[in-house]
Write a protein that holds these residues in place. Structure first.
Motif, PDB file in Angstrom:
ATOM      1  N   MET A   1       8.657  66.595  37.033  1.00  0.00           N
ATOM      2  CA  MET A   1       8.152  66.937  38.377  1.00  0.00           C
ATOM      3  C   MET A   1       7.142  68.077  38.287  1.00  0.00           C
ATOM      4  SD  MET A   1       9.221  66.263  41.685  1.00  0.00           S
ATOM      5  CE  MET A   1      10.112  66.959  43.042  1.00  0.00           C
TER       6      MET A   1
ATOM      7  N   HIS B   1       4.995  71.243  39.372  1.00  0.00           N
ATOM      8  CA  HIS B   1       5.132  72.390  40.279  1.00  0.00           C
ATOM      9  C   HIS B   1       4.116  72.229  41.422  1.00  0.00           C
ATOM     10  CE1 HIS B   1       4.785  76.511  41.723  1.00  0.00           C
ATOM     11  NE2 HIS B   1       5.975  76.735  41.163  1.00  0.00           N
ATOM     12  N   THR B   2       4.460  72.699  42.613  1.00  0.00           N
ATOM     13  CA  THR B   2       3.554  72.500  43.769  1.00  0.00           C
ATOM     14  C   THR B   2       2.179  73.140  43.541  1.00  0.00           C
ATOM     15  OG1 THR B   2       4.581  74.393  44.823  1.00  0.00           O
ATOM     16  CG2 THR B   2       5.315  72.211  45.565  1.00  0.00           C
ATOM     17  N   ASP B   3       2.124  74.248  42.816  1.00  0.00           N
ATOM     18  CA  ASP B   3       0.812  74.878  42.528  1.00  0.00           C
ATOM     19  C   ASP B   3      -0.064  73.929  41.712  1.00  0.00           C
ATOM     20  OD1 ASP B   3       1.751  77.100  43.729  1.00  0.00           O
ATOM     21  OD2 ASP B   3       1.888  78.335  41.907  1.00  0.00           O
TER      22      ASP B   3
ATOM     23  N   LEU C   1       0.357  70.676  41.395  1.00  0.00           N
ATOM     24  CA  LEU C   1       0.095  69.491  42.218  1.00  0.00           C
ATOM     25  C   LEU C   1      -1.134  69.721  43.095  1.00  0.00           C
ATOM     26  CD1 LEU C   1       1.323  66.752  43.192  1.00  0.00           C
ATOM     27  CD2 LEU C   1       2.521  68.055  44.936  1.00  0.00           C
ATOM     28  N   ASP C   2      -1.155  70.864  43.741  1.00  0.00           N
ATOM     29  CA  ASP C   2      -2.256  71.200  44.642  1.00  0.00           C
ATOM     30  C   ASP C   2      -3.579  71.308  43.862  1.00  0.00           C
ATOM     31  OD1 ASP C   2      -3.321  72.003  47.136  1.00  0.00           O
ATOM     32  OD2 ASP C   2      -3.406  74.058  46.359  1.00  0.00           O
TER      33      ASP C   2
ATOM     34  N   ASN D   1      -4.748  67.838  42.708  1.00  0.00           N
ATOM     35  CA  ASN D   1      -5.296  67.075  43.837  1.00  0.00           C
ATOM     36  C   ASN D   1      -6.693  67.576  44.187  1.00  0.00           C
ATOM     37  OD1 ASN D   1      -3.734  64.894  44.898  1.00  0.00           O
ATOM     38  ND2 ASN D   1      -2.143  66.366  45.406  1.00  0.00           N
TER      39      ASN D   1
ATOM     40  N   ALA E   1       3.585  62.123  40.932  1.00  0.00           N
ATOM     41  CA  ALA E   1       3.179  63.211  41.828  1.00  0.00           C
ATOM     42  C   ALA E   1       2.546  62.635  43.096  1.00  0.00           C
ATOM     43  CB  ALA E   1       2.156  64.086  41.108  1.00  0.00           C
TER      44      ALA E   1
ATOM     45  N   SER F   1      -3.123  63.270  47.183  1.00  0.00           N
ATOM     46  CA  SER F   1      -3.751  63.339  48.519  1.00  0.00           C
ATOM     47  C   SER F   1      -5.205  62.878  48.400  1.00  0.00           C
ATOM     48  CB  SER F   1      -3.678  64.762  49.071  1.00  0.00           C
ATOM     49  OG  SER F   1      -4.337  65.637  48.218  1.00  0.00           O
TER      50      SER F   1
ATOM     51  N   HIS G   1       3.415  78.254  34.498  1.00  0.00           N
ATOM     52  CA  HIS G   1       4.607  77.498  34.909  1.00  0.00           C
ATOM     53  C   HIS G   1       5.244  76.742  33.741  1.00  0.00           C
ATOM     54  CE1 HIS G   1       4.124  78.453  39.106  1.00  0.00           C
ATOM     55  NE2 HIS G   1       2.865  78.063  39.080  1.00  0.00           N
TER      56      HIS G   1
ATOM     57  N   ASP H   1       4.179  74.419  32.002  1.00  0.00           N
ATOM     58  CA  ASP H   1       3.974  72.981  32.123  1.00  0.00           C
ATOM     59  C   ASP H   1       3.135  72.526  30.918  1.00  0.00           C
ATOM     60  OD1 ASP H   1       3.237  70.403  32.719  1.00  0.00           O
ATOM     61  OD2 ASP H   1       2.664  70.806  34.793  1.00  0.00           O
TER      62      ASP H   1
END
Ligand code: OFO
Length: 170
Positions: free
Chosen positions: A1, A3-5, A7-8, A11, A66, A69, A111, A113
């Motif tokens: 998964m 991390h939202t950071d 992911l953003d 995108n 993920a 958007s 992170h 990753d």
């Protein structure tokens, strides 16, 4: 998964790559209007490369399950004062894309990753090439100045530049 950071940032990077394709295509159209067909072909090939870059990130995000958007892509400029202005925009844009890739890499490291970090290595190398090519053309245009004959020779040289290959991966 992811991390939202991350992911953003990924995108946003897809959007930037597709904007890059739009920008190159707009510049290619400008060169077409000047009948500089080598410059036109070079920038059109670059536009295809940029689409491939966006797809490469898209595919990675799919693999990581993920959420992707699809944000609006901005309109690029359509007119430049001279070929050198258009190529300067290419060069500055590539430098900003390099910074953007480095920012994602930095976040991936923060992170822990490792997968995204390894994935981004291809882009780090690609950006060296993209910046270097834009800079080479820019420096030649500076030397050429107002010499129309030399400009046509460079145009001819660019016509012989091999087409984009990044797209073949998709
Ligand atoms: Fe995607 O490398 Fe240029 O912008």
């Amino acid at each position: 998964m992811l991390h939202t950071d991350i992911l953003d940032l990924l995108n946003r990077q897809i959007n930037k790559e597709f904007y890059s394709a739009y920008l190159y295509l707009s510049i290619s159209h400008y060169f077409n209007s000047l009948h500089l067909n080598g410059f036109e072909q070079w920038t059109k090939n670059q536009a295809q490369d940029e689409l491939a870059h966006g797809l490469r990130i898209y595919n990675y995000m799919l693999e990581r399950q993920a959420a992707i958007s699809f944000d609006a892509i901005s309109s690029p400029d359509r007119q430049w004062d001279s070929p050198i202005d258009a190529v300067l925009e290419v060069y500055n844009h590539e430098c900003s894309i390099t910074r953007s890739i480095h920012d994602i890499l930095k976040a991936a490291r923060e992170h822990n990753d490792y997968s995204t970090e390894v994935f981004l290595h291809w882009f780090v190398t690609e950006q060296i090439e993209e910046e270097s090519m834009a800079d080479k053309v820019l420096q030649k245009l500076k030397l050429i100045g107002d010499n129309g004959g030399a400009l046509l020779m460079l145009d001819d040289q660019l016509q012989k530049t091999p087409p984009a290959t990044d797209m073949q991966a998709f």
